[in-house]
Structure formats: structure tokens, C-alpha cells
Scaffold this motif. Structure first.
Motif, mmCIF file in Angstrom:
data_model
loop_
_atom_site.group_PDB
_atom_site.id
_atom_site.type_symbol
_atom_site.label_atom_id
_atom_site.label_comp_id
_atom_site.label_asym_id
_atom_site.label_seq_id
_atom_site.Cartn_x
_atom_site.Cartn_y
_atom_site.Cartn_z
ATOM 1 N N LYS A 86 1.287 -1.109 0.281
ATOM 2 C CA LYS A 86 -0.147 -0.359 -0.023
ATOM 3 C C LYS A 86 0.672 1.339 -0.072
ATOM 4 O O LYS A 86 0.526 2.461 -0.718
ATOM 5 C CB LYS A 86 -0.978 -0.389 0.802
ATOM 6 N N LYS A 87 1.715 1.353 1.059
ATOM 7 C CA LYS A 87 3.057 2.856 1.072
ATOM 8 C C LYS A 87 3.222 2.369 -0.533
ATOM 9 O O LYS A 87 3.565 3.935 -0.897
ATOM 10 C CB LYS A 87 3.977 2.022 1.603
ATOM 11 N N ILE A 88 3.775 1.815 -1.661
ATOM 12 C CA ILE A 88 4.692 1.846 -2.525
ATOM 13 C C ILE A 88 3.631 2.648 -3.527
ATOM 14 O O ILE A 88 3.777 3.484 -4.493
ATOM 15 C CB ILE A 88 4.881 0.136 -3.156
ATOM 16 N N GLN A 89 2.090 1.588 -3.813
ATOM 17 C CA GLN A 89 1.211 1.818 -4.847
ATOM 18 C C GLN A 89 0.738 3.638 -4.014
ATOM 19 O O GLN A 89 0.818 4.539 -5.279
ATOM 20 C CB GLN A 89 -0.195 1.534 -3.944
ATOM 21 N N LYS A 90 0.606 4.361 -2.640
ATOM 22 C CA LYS A 90 1.200 4.918 -2.435
ATOM 23 C C LYS A 90 2.162 6.176 -2.878
ATOM 24 O O LYS A 90 1.855 7.234 -4.033
ATOM 25 C CB LYS A 90 0.416 5.690 -0.767
ATOM 26 N N GLU A 91 3.803 5.644 -2.794
ATOM 27 C CA GLU A 91 4.483 6.587 -3.419
ATOM 28 C C GLU A 91 4.714 6.139 -4.840
ATOM 29 O O GLU A 91 5.046 7.556 -5.513
ATOM 30 C CB GLU A 91 5.463 5.723 -2.157
ATOM 31 N N SER A 92 4.096 4.871 -5.735
ATOM 32 C CA SER A 92 4.078 5.882 -7.039
ATOM 33 C C SER A 92 3.575 6.534 -7.828
ATOM 34 O O SER A 92 3.738 7.020 -8.736
ATOM 35 C CB SER A 92 3.880 3.998 -7.410
ATOM 36 N N LEU A 93 2.453 6.561 -6.964
ATOM 37 C CA LEU A 93 1.260 8.184 -7.206
ATOM 38 C C LEU A 93 2.128 9.756 -7.747
ATOM 39 O O LEU A 93 1.263 10.819 -7.961
ATOM 40 C CB LEU A 93 0.203 8.183 -7.295
ATOM 41 N N TRP A 94 3.327 10.439 -7.251
ATOM 42 C CA TRP A 94 3.393 11.235 -6.928
ATOM 43 C C TRP A 94 3.636 12.098 -8.354
ATOM 44 O O TRP A 94 3.644 13.590 -8.216
ATOM 45 C CB TRP A 94 5.259 11.644 -6.083
ATOM 46 N N PRO A 95 4.561 11.801 -8.925
ATOM 47 C CA PRO A 95 4.920 12.380 -10.033
ATOM 48 C C PRO A 95 3.185 13.028 -10.673
ATOM 49 O O PRO A 95 3.034 13.954 -11.423
ATOM 50 C CB PRO A 95 5.471 11.223 -10.973
ATOM 51 N N GLU A 96 2.066 11.997 -10.674
ATOM 52 C CA GLU A 96 1.121 12.674 -11.117
ATOM 53 C C GLU A 96 0.167 13.992 -10.487
ATOM 54 O O GLU A 96 -0.130 14.325 -10.747
ATOM 55 C CB GLU A 96 0.163 11.488 -11.468
ATOM 56 N N ARG A 97 0.923 13.681 -9.368
ATOM 57 C CA ARG A 97 0.109 14.987 -8.655
ATOM 58 C C ARG A 97 1.131 16.490 -8.480
ATOM 59 O O ARG A 97 0.509 16.966 -8.589
ATOM 60 C CB ARG A 97 -0.134 14.404 -6.884
ATOM 61 N N ALA A 98 2.321 16.044 -8.643
ATOM 62 C CA ALA A 98 3.909 17.436 -8.699
ATOM 63 C C ALA A 98 3.254 18.125 -9.968
ATOM 64 O O ALA A 98 3.359 19.035 -9.838
ATOM 65 C CB ALA A 98 4.964 16.588 -7.852
ATOM 66 N N PHE A 99 3.195 16.712 -11.135
ATOM 67 C CA PHE A 99 3.158 17.614 -12.347
ATOM 68 C C PHE A 99 1.680 17.839 -12.856
ATOM 69 O O PHE A 99 2.172 17.227 -14.094
ATOM 70 C CB PHE A 99 4.457 17.050 -13.460
ATOM 71 N N SER A 100 1.237 17.435 -12.040
ATOM 72 C CA SER A 100 -0.171 17.480 -12.668
ATOM 73 C C SER A 100 -0.495 18.753 -14.085
ATOM 74 O O SER A 100 -1.500 18.547 -14.863
ATOM 75 C CB SER A 100 -1.331 19.030 -11.856
ATOM 76 N N GLY A 101 0.324 20.120 -13.635
ATOM 77 C CA GLY A 101 -0.288 20.585 -14.902
ATOM 78 C C GLY A 101 1.255 21.263 -16.030
ATOM 79 O O GLY A 101 1.246 22.495 -16.570
ATOM 80 N N ASN A 102 1.582 20.149 -16.515
ATOM 81 C CA ASN A 102 2.282 19.892 -16.738
ATOM 82 C C ASN A 102 2.435 19.107 -18.080
ATOM 83 O O ASN A 102 1.430 18.247 -17.609
ATOM 84 C CB ASN A 102 4.129 19.427 -16.935
ATOM 85 N N PRO A 103 3.535 18.933 -19.240
ATOM 86 C CA PRO A 103 2.430 17.450 -20.518
ATOM 87 C C PRO A 103 3.232 16.472 -19.147
ATOM 88 O O PRO A 103 4.266 16.306 -19.434
ATOM 89 C CB PRO A 103 3.720 18.642 -21.418
ATOM 90 N N ILE A 104 2.318 15.869 -19.569
ATOM 91 C CA ILE A 104 2.885 14.230 -18.278
ATOM 92 C C ILE A 104 2.520 13.586 -19.708
ATOM 93 O O ILE A 104 1.473 13.001 -20.392
ATOM 94 C CB ILE A 104 2.152 14.725 -17.555
ATOM 95 N N ILE A 105 3.268 12.472 -20.173
ATOM 96 C CA ILE A 105 2.840 10.789 -20.580
ATOM 97 C C ILE A 105 3.284 9.853 -19.232
ATOM 98 O O ILE A 105 4.869 10.292 -18.105
ATOM 99 C CB ILE A 105 4.147 10.750 -21.613
ATOM 100 N N LYS A 106 2.203 9.278 -19.391
ATOM 101 C CA LYS A 106 2.485 7.674 -18.219
ATOM 102 C C LYS A 106 3.450 6.426 -19.037
ATOM 103 O O LYS A 106 2.777 6.102 -20.160
ATOM 104 C CB LYS A 106 1.090 7.705 -17.533
ATOM 105 N N VAL A 107 4.278 5.934 -18.440
ATOM 106 C CA VAL A 107 5.238 4.725 -19.274
ATOM 107 C C VAL A 107 4.358 4.017 -18.416
ATOM 108 O O VAL A 107 5.321 3.694 -16.947
ATOM 109 C CB VAL A 107 6.382 4.835 -19.523
ATOM 110 N N THR A 108 3.883 2.323 -18.752
ATOM 111 C CA THR A 108 4.066 1.883 -17.445
ATOM 112 C C THR A 108 5.211 0.857 -17.690
ATOM 113 O O THR A 108 6.283 0.731 -19.345
ATOM 114 C CB THR A 108 2.448 0.889 -17.565
#
Length: 246
Positions: A161-183
Motif C-alpha cells: 500500500k505504501k508503494i502504491q501511494k508513493e508511485s503516484l507522486w509524479p501525477e500529483r506533483a506535475f499535474s499542470g505539466n505536459p505528462i506521459i505515463k509509461v508503465t
């Protein structure tokens, strides 16, 4: 020139993606340029620590007294050095933006592009961290033998659960930037398609035959990887994470 960052957390494939992008003739993608503690990063090309060492007394003082201004100065200098490339970026971890929050504000002000890397199988991320703690081998460019890991079952769900929460930080921090998600999973299973998608995002013409020098360290088969395989399997059965075991 397109400016970008590769953002994620440890053991999710950021280095694999970073080193693959850096193989493109018109793209430079550096490692963790903000490694700082105990002089780490001082020998890395383009690093913040190396930037400080070039004018140590003034910049070290600024690091403690006016860090935002120094980080802005460093990043502007960093990108100015590599104008001959069509795209230039570096890798940044969540732990580093906590130490250097002005990375986020700089990226927002300059509208820098973000490659958000996530490994959807949180169990694999956790196992990779355990393996690193035990074997002390973060990456390798040749095939090596590693020891199996024993998973602390009692705390396993909390760790995932901690890793799940940590993993999403870029989406929150850069919400206003051009962003691409790569798994990580998509990148490994369909590298050509994912690279084309990333390079299009960076406005760089894709190139064929781009390969990282890295070799996978840990086994694919969990039975070859986990000492207490059945115990872990039973612990995850019936939970939201049971799918990660297969």
C-alpha cells in the motif's frame, strides 16, 4: 530543444527507460542529477553536486541559504549545456523532490515535459527492493546470479500500500505539466511501440534498434526468486494485490 524529466520511484524501471532514451543520437537523458548526500553525484556528468563543486564556497553557501535560486541557476545552466540535442532530460525520484521542492516549481514555470514511470506490479517493486538490500546490486550489464529473498509476510500488505501511494507522486506533483505515463510492464513487453510514443511526446524522430546496456537482474519466475513462496501466495490471496502474484 525539448526539456524533460523522467519521474518515478526506486525499482520501477526508471533506469531502464532512462538508459534506453539516452541511446538515441538526438536525446540525452541523465541519471539522478540531484544525488547530493555525502557527496553522491559529485562525479556524475551534469549533476547538481558537480555544479556546486565548480564554485564550492559560494554555491555551497547558497545551497543552504537560498536553495531555490541555486536550483534554478543550476537547471538553467544544465539545459543550456546541451543545446545541440533535440531533447534533454534527467531522472528524478520522489525522495529528491522532497529535498529539492524547487525542482517542481522550476518545471512548472518552464512547462517542462514529464515522463511518469510506474511499475503497476507493486509486489515486484517490493521484491526488487528486498533483493537490492540483500545482494547490493542495483543494475548490471551482464548476467549474474542473485540470492533468493525472504519476504516479511506480516508487513507485506502495508508495504504494498505504501508503494502504491508513493508511485503516484509524479501525477500529483506535475499535474499542470505536459505528462506521459509509461508503465514498466508495457515498456518491457512492447518496447518499440512505447519508445515511439515517448519520442513523439518529446518531438524527436524515433530511431530503430535502440537498446539499453542493462540486463535484467532478478528472475521472472517468483518460485526462483522468493524463499517463502507459498507463504507469500497465501498472504495475498483474497486481497487487492493477489493478481500481482501471477
Amino acid at each position: 530543444m525539448e526539456k524533460f524529466v523522467v519521474a518515478g520511484i526506486q525499482r520501477t524501471g526508471t533506469t531502464l527507460i532512462r538508459t534506453t532514451l539516452d541511446k538515441h543520437s538526438q536525446c540525452r537523458c541523465f541519471g539522478e542529477t540531484f544525488l547530493f548526500k555525502k557527496g553522491r553525484g559529485g562525479k556524475l556528468e551534469g549533476s547538481y553536486r558537480r555544479f556546486i563543486n565548480q564554485n564550492k564556497y559560494r554555491r555551497l553557501l547558497a545551497h543552504y541559504l537560498s536553495r531555490k535560486k541555486l536550483v534554478d541557476e543550476y537547471l538553467s545552466s544544465f539545459f543550456d549545456k546541451y543545446q545541440e540535442y533535440e531533447a534533454v532530460g534527467f531522472k528524478v525520484m520522489g525522495t529528491q523532490v522532497k529535498q529539492f521542492p524547487s525542482i517542481i516549481s522550476y518545471c512548472q514555470e518552464k512547462n517542462i515535459k514529464v515522463i511518469f514511470v510506474i511499475r503497476e506490479n507493486y509486489l515486484r517493486t517490493y521484491l526488487s527492493r528486498l533483493s537490492l538490500q540483500q545482494n547490493r546490486i542495483p543494475h548490471s550489464n551482464k548476467k549474474i546470479a542473485v540470492k533468493k529473498v525472504k519476504v516479511p509476510v506480516r508487513s507485506l500488505i502495508a508495504k504494498l500500500k505504501k508503494i502504491q501511494k508513493e508511485s503516484l507522486w509524479p501525477e500529483r506533483a506535475f499535474s499542470g505539466n505536459p505528462i506521459i505515463k509509461v508503465t514498466y510492464e508495457d515498456f518491457v513487453s512492447n518496447k518499440t511501440k512505447e519508445l515511439e510514443r515517448i519520442f513523439n511526446f518529446l518531438s524527436v524522430e524515433p530511431q530503430a534498434e535502440i537498446e539499453s546496456d542493462l540486463v535484467k537482474v532478478n528472475p521472472n519466475n517468483l518460485q526462483d526468486y522468493v524463499v517463502n513462496y507459498e507463504e507469500v501466495k497465501n498472504r495475498l490471496n483474497g486481497t487487492e494485490f493477489e493478481c500481482f502474484f501471477y
